[in-house]
Write a protein that holds these residues in place. Structure first.
Motif, short mmCIF file in Angstrom:
data_model
loop_
_atom_site.label_atom_id
_atom_site.label_comp_id
_atom_site.label_asym_id
_atom_site.label_seq_id
_atom_site.Cartn_x
_atom_site.Cartn_y
_atom_site.Cartn_z
N ALA A 90 0.83 -1.21 0.00
CA ALA A 90 0.00 0.00 0.00
C ALA A 90 0.86 1.26 0.00
N THR A 91 2.01 1.20 0.65
CA THR A 91 2.91 2.35 0.73
C THR A 91 3.85 2.42 -0.47
N ALA A 92 4.54 1.31 -0.78
CA ALA A 92 5.57 1.30 -1.81
C ALA A 92 5.00 1.14 -3.22
N TRP A 93 3.83 0.53 -3.33
CA TRP A 93 3.27 0.20 -4.63
C TRP A 93 1.80 0.62 -4.68
N PRO A 94 1.51 1.91 -4.46
CA PRO A 94 0.11 2.33 -4.41
C PRO A 94 -0.57 2.15 -5.76
N GLN A 95 -1.84 1.80 -5.72
CA GLN A 95 -2.58 1.55 -6.95
C GLN A 95 -3.54 2.69 -7.29
N ASP A 96 -3.23 3.88 -6.81
CA ASP A 96 -4.05 5.03 -7.16
C ASP A 96 -3.20 6.05 -7.91
N ASP A 97 -3.79 7.13 -8.29
CA ASP A 97 -3.07 8.15 -9.05
C ASP A 97 -2.53 9.27 -8.17
N ALA A 98 -2.44 9.02 -6.87
CA ALA A 98 -2.03 10.07 -5.93
C ALA A 98 -0.54 10.41 -6.06
N GLN A 99 0.26 9.48 -6.54
CA GLN A 99 1.70 9.73 -6.64
C GLN A 99 2.08 9.96 -8.09
N ASP A 100 2.94 10.94 -8.29
CA ASP A 100 3.45 11.24 -9.62
C ASP A 100 4.90 10.81 -9.71
N GLY A 101 5.41 10.79 -10.91
CA GLY A 101 6.83 10.56 -11.10
C GLY A 101 7.19 9.10 -11.28
N LEU A 102 8.48 8.86 -11.21
CA LEU A 102 9.01 7.52 -11.41
C LEU A 102 8.96 6.77 -10.09
N ASN A 103 8.04 5.84 -10.00
CA ASN A 103 7.86 5.02 -8.80
C ASN A 103 7.57 3.59 -9.24
#
Length: 134
Positions: A81-94
């Motif tokens: 849930a922290t390292a591999w979120p499945q929503d669009d809340a995080q941008d960039g290279l992850n």
């Protein structure tokens, strides 16, 4: 610390964009650097490679396996849930971006609890390049 299996150096070419693949590997390494900085013990990353056959096609299976403390099922879900979120809340290279990039090259990227070292194993699977015979 990084422990690289000699098979990684002998790996066959993969069918992938070199620049995109380099960015994905950088995301994976960055993930482990962050884990090492937040770990109470020395983290070692073991990188292995093998060839798998899937529906008659050769694929290279790289595994990035660390030795952080063993995670039970609940802690692993929290990790994802922290390292591999499945929503669009995080941008960039992850990691979700890396998963999409590998999928676009007919590959697969996923994480699971390590079966051999106790921590997290990230699997990167790509089709082997089909070299033309002259």
């Amino acid at each position: 610390n990084i422990d690289m299996d000699p098979a990684v150096y002998r790996a066959a070419p993969v069918a992938a964009s070199p620049n995109l693949l380099l960015q994905v590997i950088n995301v994976i390494f960055d993930h482990y650097v962050n884990a090492a900085e937040n770990s109470a013990k020395d983290l070692t990353l073991r990188i292995t490679c093998r060839t798998d056959m899937t529906q008659g096609s050769a694929q290279l299976h790289f595994c990035f396996d660390d030795n952080r403390p063993r995670l039970d099922a609940e802690k692993f879900r929290d990790y994802l849930a922290t390292a591999w979120p499945q929503d669009d809340a995080q941008d960039g290279l992850n990691l979700p971006w890396a998963e999409n990039a590998i999928t676009s090259m007919s590959g697969k990227l996923y994480a699971e609890p390590s079966q051999t070292r106790g921590g997290i194993a990230i699997h990167l699977i790509l089709p082997r390049s089909k070299l033309r015979e002259s």
